[in-house]
Design an enzyme around this catalytic site. Structure first.
Site, mmCIF file in Angstrom:
data_model
loop_
_atom_site.group_PDB
_atom_site.id
_atom_site.type_symbol
_atom_site.label_atom_id
_atom_site.label_comp_id
_atom_site.label_asym_id
_atom_site.label_seq_id
_atom_site.Cartn_x
_atom_site.Cartn_y
_atom_site.Cartn_z
ATOM 1 N N ASN A 8 36.341 36.710 39.428
ATOM 2 C CA ASN A 8 36.733 38.095 39.677
ATOM 3 C C ASN A 8 36.595 38.830 38.350
ATOM 4 O OD1 ASN A 8 37.992 40.497 40.162
ATOM 5 N ND2 ASN A 8 40.021 39.638 40.584
ATOM 6 N N LYS A 10 36.997 41.934 37.803
ATOM 7 C CA LYS A 10 37.908 43.084 37.693
ATOM 8 C C LYS A 10 37.133 44.312 37.205
ATOM 9 C CE LYS A 10 41.644 39.817 37.333
ATOM 10 N NZ LYS A 10 42.975 39.476 36.877
ATOM 11 N N HIS A 97 44.500 41.360 46.308
ATOM 12 C CA HIS A 97 44.673 40.878 44.923
ATOM 13 C C HIS A 97 45.959 41.482 44.347
ATOM 14 C CE1 HIS A 97 44.189 40.262 40.651
ATOM 15 N NE2 HIS A 97 43.441 39.237 40.995
ATOM 16 N N GLU A 99 46.651 42.832 41.676
ATOM 17 C CA GLU A 99 46.521 44.140 41.025
ATOM 18 C C GLU A 99 46.383 45.264 42.059
ATOM 19 O OE1 GLU A 99 43.445 42.631 38.511
ATOM 20 O OE2 GLU A 99 44.982 41.344 37.632
ATOM 21 N N GLU A 170 47.671 33.012 43.887
ATOM 22 C CA GLU A 170 47.655 33.494 42.502
ATOM 23 C C GLU A 170 49.063 33.965 42.134
ATOM 24 O OE1 GLU A 170 43.398 34.797 41.279
ATOM 25 O OE2 GLU A 170 44.378 36.496 42.219
ATOM 26 N N GLY A 176 46.316 36.402 33.860
ATOM 27 C CA GLY A 176 46.015 37.070 32.595
ATOM 28 C C GLY A 176 47.038 36.811 31.505
ATOM 29 N N SER A 215 45.007 32.151 35.046
ATOM 30 C CA SER A 215 44.776 31.506 33.744
ATOM 31 C C SER A 215 43.977 30.198 33.844
ATOM 32 C CB SER A 215 46.095 31.301 33.001
ATOM 33 O OG SER A 215 46.690 32.561 32.718
HETATM 34 P P1 13P Z 1 43.007 35.305 34.976
HETATM 35 O O1 13P Z 1 42.070 34.149 35.235
HETATM 36 O O2 13P Z 1 42.501 36.245 33.921
HETATM 37 O O3 13P Z 1 44.405 34.854 34.786
HETATM 38 O O4 13P Z 1 43.004 36.209 36.324
HETATM 39 C C1 13P Z 1 43.198 35.576 37.537
HETATM 40 C C2 13P Z 1 42.869 36.531 38.626
HETATM 41 O O5 13P Z 1 43.525 37.537 38.803
HETATM 42 C C3 13P Z 1 41.710 36.227 39.471
HETATM 43 O O6 13P Z 1 41.674 37.052 40.589
#
Ligand code: 13P
Length: 251
Positions: A8, A10, A97, A99, A170, A176, A215
């Protein structure tokens, strides 16, 4: 069941950057991709076409949208329809997701509408679920996952082709942050997701992929994907470089 190694991206990467990373990934990982793995990259809408062009004709490499709206077309400024993703060569779409839920403010109901609509329109869908740190501390992980799954999947037909529906667990506190969930936490959450999927879809659910995200990096991926009920990963930060994502894909 093939493991799905998903990226992803983003809100990162212009057209040229996306194209260069996709080329590097194919170069590093396509020839040696194990037969039981698939690769998915979800770029921003504006560079999805660049990645789809690079992946065209590369076996088991797919592109997807990070989101989509639950209408075929219409006056929905700023939104993208599943048919538009398919038209660019994408075959997957993410829904829910963290976010989208916690930064943009999407409700469980909207996530559910999108999931059902995307599947009906022909996309494969990865429904993302996961608890906040306060919810974990309060012992509410299963309650949150059950709610997000029940509402998120409410409109999905019971006989959906199982490989077209994935769930990504997740935990929001692991996204992140560099703070990956421990093996025990992943095992417990994934077993609960599987149990809930079986309650909703019956045996069909044993063929649905449950991904872990939060992560994931080259150094922890092999251990994570070896866990029971972990059928792939969804990777943010460590998927942005071709070199590190190829190590994850081949881990
Ligand atoms: P990270 O791998 O940066 O922690 O993000 C995970 C994520 O949100 C994948 O959709």
């Amino acid at each position: 069941m093939k493991k799905l190694m998903a990226a992803n991206w983003k809100m990162f990467k212009t057209w040229d950057e996306a194209q260069a990373t996709a080329l590097e990934l194919v170069d590093l990982a396509a020839a040696s991709l194990p037969a039981d793995r698939e690769v998915l990259v979800c770029p921003p809408f504006t560079s999805l076409g660049a990645v789809a062009e690079v992946f065209a004709g590369v076996p088991r490499f797919f592109t997807g949208g990070q989101d989509f709206y639950c209408r075929e077309e219409g006056a929905f400024t700023g939104e993208i329809a599943p048919g538009m993703l398919l038209d660019l060569g994408a075959s997957f779409g993410l829904t829910g997701h963290s976010e989208r839920r916690h930064v943009i403010g999407e409700s469980d109901q909207l996530v559910g509408e999108k999931t059902a609509f995307g599947l009906a329109a022909g996309l494969s869908v990865i429904l993302c679920v996961g608890e906040l740190i306060e919810e974990r501390r309060a012992g509410r992980v299963e309650e949150v996952l059950e709610r997000q799954l029940r509402i998120g999947l409410a409109g999905v037909p019971r006989d959906i082709e199982p490989k077209r529906l994935c769930v990504a667990y997740e935990p929001v506190w692991a996204i992140g942050t560099g703070e990956v969930a421990g093996p025990g936490e992943i095992l417990e959450a994934h077993a609960f997701v599987r149990k809930t999927l079986v309650a909703i879809f019956g045996d069909n659910a044993n063929e649905m992929r449950v991904l872990y995200g939060g992560s994931v990096k080259p150094s922890n991926c092999a251990e994570i994907i070896a866990l029971d009920n972990v059928d792939g990963v969804l990777v943010g930060g460590a998927s942005l470089q071709g070199e590190s994502f190829s190590q994850i894909v081949l881990a």
